[in-house]
Design an enzyme around this catalytic site. Structure first.
Site, PDB file in Angstrom:
ATOM      1  N   GLY A  29       0.806  -1.211   0.000  1.00 59.84           N
ATOM      2  CA  GLY A  29       0.000   0.000   0.000  1.00 59.84           C
ATOM      3  C   GLY A  29       0.841   1.265   0.000  1.00 59.84           C
ATOM      4  O   GLY A  29       0.534   2.233  -0.701  1.00 59.84           O
ATOM      5  N   SER A  89      -3.994  -2.945  -0.552  1.00 60.07           N
ATOM      6  CA  SER A  89      -2.865  -3.709  -0.010  1.00 60.07           C
ATOM      7  C   SER A  89      -3.355  -5.089   0.404  1.00 60.07           C
ATOM      8  O   SER A  89      -4.440  -5.219   0.982  1.00 60.07           O
ATOM      9  CB  SER A  89      -2.292  -2.957   1.196  1.00 60.07           C
ATOM     10  OG  SER A  89      -1.293  -3.723   1.822  1.00 60.07           O
ATOM     11  N   ALA A  90      -2.552  -6.122   0.117  1.00 61.07           N
ATOM     12  CA  ALA A  90      -3.013  -7.499   0.332  1.00 61.07           C
ATOM     13  C   ALA A  90      -3.136  -7.881   1.807  1.00 61.07           C
ATOM     14  O   ALA A  90      -4.052  -8.598   2.196  1.00 61.07           O
ATOM     15  CB  ALA A  90      -2.043  -8.471  -0.356  1.00 61.07           C
ATOM     16  N   HIS A  91      -2.214  -7.370   2.644  1.00 64.51           N
ATOM     17  CA  HIS A  91      -2.144  -7.953   3.992  1.00 64.51           C
ATOM     18  C   HIS A  91      -3.256  -7.508   4.925  1.00 64.51           C
ATOM     19  O   HIS A  91      -3.381  -8.010   6.034  1.00 64.51           O
ATOM     20  CB  HIS A  91      -0.754  -7.728   4.610  1.00 64.51           C
ATOM     21  CG  HIS A  91      -0.451  -6.339   5.071  1.00 64.51           C
ATOM     22  ND1 HIS A  91      -0.520  -5.993   6.397  1.00 64.51           N
ATOM     23  CD2 HIS A  91      -0.053  -5.235   4.410  1.00 64.51           C
ATOM     24  CE1 HIS A  91      -0.171  -4.713   6.521  1.00 64.51           C
ATOM     25  NE2 HIS A  91       0.122  -4.232   5.327  1.00 64.51           N
ATOM     26  N   CYS A 145       2.075   2.036  13.006  1.00 67.06           N
ATOM     27  CA  CYS A 145       3.318   2.821  12.982  1.00 67.06           C
ATOM     28  C   CYS A 145       3.305   3.867  14.089  1.00 67.06           C
ATOM     29  O   CYS A 145       4.324   4.175  14.668  1.00 67.06           O
ATOM     30  CB  CYS A 145       3.535   3.510  11.646  1.00 67.06           C
ATOM     31  SG  CYS A 145       2.284   3.197  10.450  1.00 67.06           S
TER      32      CYS A 145
HETATM   33  C1  LIG Z   1      -4.772   3.562   5.101  1.00 63.48           C
HETATM   34  C2  LIG Z   1      -3.482   2.858   4.871  1.00 63.48           C
HETATM   35  N1  LIG Z   1      -2.715   3.221   3.842  1.00 63.48           N
HETATM   36  C3  LIG Z   1      -1.544   2.639   3.572  1.00 63.48           C
HETATM   37  C4  LIG Z   1      -1.076   1.615   4.366  1.00 63.48           C
HETATM   38  C5  LIG Z   1       0.247   1.001   4.039  1.00 63.48           C
HETATM   39  O1  LIG Z   1       0.083  -0.244   3.442  1.00 63.48           O
HETATM   40  P1  LIG Z   1       1.312  -1.278   3.446  1.00 63.48           P
HETATM   41  O2  LIG Z   1       1.460  -1.742   4.851  1.00 63.48           O
HETATM   42  O3  LIG Z   1       0.877  -2.359   2.516  1.00 63.48           O
HETATM   43  O4  LIG Z   1       2.499  -0.545   2.937  1.00 63.48           O
HETATM   44  C6  LIG Z   1      -1.841   1.188   5.454  1.00 63.48           C
HETATM   45  C7  LIG Z   1      -1.387   0.087   6.334  1.00 63.48           C
HETATM   46  O5  LIG Z   1      -0.649   0.238   7.253  1.00 63.48           O
HETATM   47  C8  LIG Z   1      -3.077   1.830   5.721  1.00 63.48           C
HETATM   48  O6  LIG Z   1      -3.826   1.478   6.753  1.00 63.48           O
END
Ligand SMILES: Cc1ncc(COP(=O)(O)O)c(C=O)c1O
Length: 383
Positions: free
Chosen positions: A69, A198-200, A325
């Site tokens: 993502g 995003s897959a996870h 994060c």
């Molecule tokens: C709204 C949002 N955008 C982007 C991300 C980032 O995705 P990824 O963990 O696949 O880099 C996340 C996940 O942490 C998210 O919740």
């Protein structure tokens, strides 16, 4: 263990793991190779692309696979803007975006772009009228997420797109990472130009994502090299990840309505049970249909977030304060502050996010544990 942190990540589904075994084993070819082994791998990538096109209601060539993502968000912002580097222009994002959008937008100001960060209300909601007021003839891109990752608020993306179309020539990107499998993601209905998944977050592997890029949207690659993904994202394709993403997204979409309803009821039950035990806890974000079905978020006065999380962890409940994060860092969440929460309350925030594997027993037990741990934490913390 009671896992209530599905907004951070989800367990990989058994069906997805099984399908990923092919490209992790016998189907090892490079999709760019023209021989039989390469063609076999290519057919898996093609199938995953077909599946995503079905989920997103787009054309197959509008799907660009990325390394997750964050990378898709980077490509969505940097891709269309990097070709305008010398000219500059104006960029609009909301204050409550994930860091992958917010920090990327801020970084672009160092390349000469002007940035407006849109305010939100106390629910974390972006007002389309606010957007209308900040648009300028030179606005190049607007990025507002479909669903917030810290409080689950759904943004009025269709309305926001309409405002952009009326008031500018800007492109519209939405980060739908949390929305996939929870709300409909029809890019025709939404009208967006760019959309991140995003897959996870839906039972797929980490490190695999995709960006929908509407046909005709000019976009330079962020990762240059061999020209894969129609020259929009170089690098040998992560075939197992792509396979996992395709199937996980398809299954999440097929199960969406039933799962959303089930999780909405469980999340409501969880909130109610916690409020019975901790009556002064304050639910955050939007309520009812204005938020993701799997979110239960509360500011709990006198229960410092990190301390509560440690206690919950010891008691077997995996939860989070805000985003994965943000927790672990001491800084209060930018999302909660943007929503006008006092810093003390922002630092006492609990995010419980449900998923496919969450049961009503999990919810009942977790509520009891939260109630107990909050009481004990308060008893040991000087007022
Ligand atoms: C709204 C949002 N955008 C982007 C991300 C980032 O995705 P990824 O963990 O696949 O880099 C996340 C996940 O942490 C998210 O919740």
């Amino acid at each position: 263990m009671i896992y209530l942190d599905h907004a951070a990540t989800t367990p990989v589904r058994a069906e997805v793991r099984a399908e990923m075994e092919g490209p992790l084993g016998a189907i090892f070819g490079n999709p760019s190779s023209t021989h039989a082994a390469g063609r076999e791998a290519r057919s898996l990538v093609d199938l995953a692309r077909d599946r995503l096109a079905e989920v997103l209601h787009c054309r197959v060539r509008e799907v660009v696979f990325t390394g997750g993502g964050s990378e898709a968000d980077n490509l969505a912002l940097r891709g269309p803007l990097s070709r305008l580097r010398g000219e500059g222009g104006h960029l609009v994002v909301s204050r409550v975006e994930h860091e992958a959008v917010l920090e990327t937008a801020r970084d672009l100001t160092r390349e000469g772009f002007e940035l407006t960060e849109l305010e939100v209300d106390s629910r974390g909601w972006v007002d389309p009228e606010c957007l209308a007021r900040v648009l300028r003839p030179e606005t190049r891109l607007v990025s507002v997420m479909l669903a917030n990752n810290e409080v689950g608020t759904l943004e009025p993306v269709r309305e926001l797109v309409r405002v952009v179309r009326e008031g500018s020539d800007a492109l519209f990107h939405t980060d739908a990472t949390q929305a996939l499998g929870k709300v409909p993601l029809d890019v025709q209905e939404l009208g967006v130009d760019l959309l991140t998944i995003s897959a996870h977050k839906v039972g797929g592997p980490k490190g695999a994502g995709a960006l929908f890029v509407r046909h005709g949207v000019p976009l330079d690659p962020v990762i240059t090299g061999g020209g894969q993904e129609r020259n929009r994202r170089s690098g040998t394709e992560n075939v197992p990840g792509i396979v996992g993403l395709g199937l996980a997204a398809l299954l999440a979409e097929r199960e969406r309505e039933a799962e959303a309803e089930r999780q909405r009821q469980l999340a409501a039950q969880l909130t109610e049970l916690i409020l019975e035990l901790v009556p002064d806890a304050r639910p955050t974000g939007a309520s009812g249909a204005g938020r993701l079905p799997n979110f239960c978020t509360l500011a709990i006065p006198g229960a410092e977030g990190e301390l509560l999380l440690m206690r919950l962890d010891r008691a077997g409940v995996c939860a989070s304060a805000g985003s994965a994060c943000a927790s672990g860092s001491q800084a209060p969440s930018h999302v909660l502050l943007a929503m006008g929460l006092e810093p003390e309350l922002a630092a006492a925030h609990l995010r419980l996010t449900l998923g496919r594997t969450t049961t009503s027993v999990d919810v009942e037990e977790a509520a009891q544990i939260v109630g107990r741990e909050v009481a004990q934490l308060r008893a040991t913390t000087p007022a």
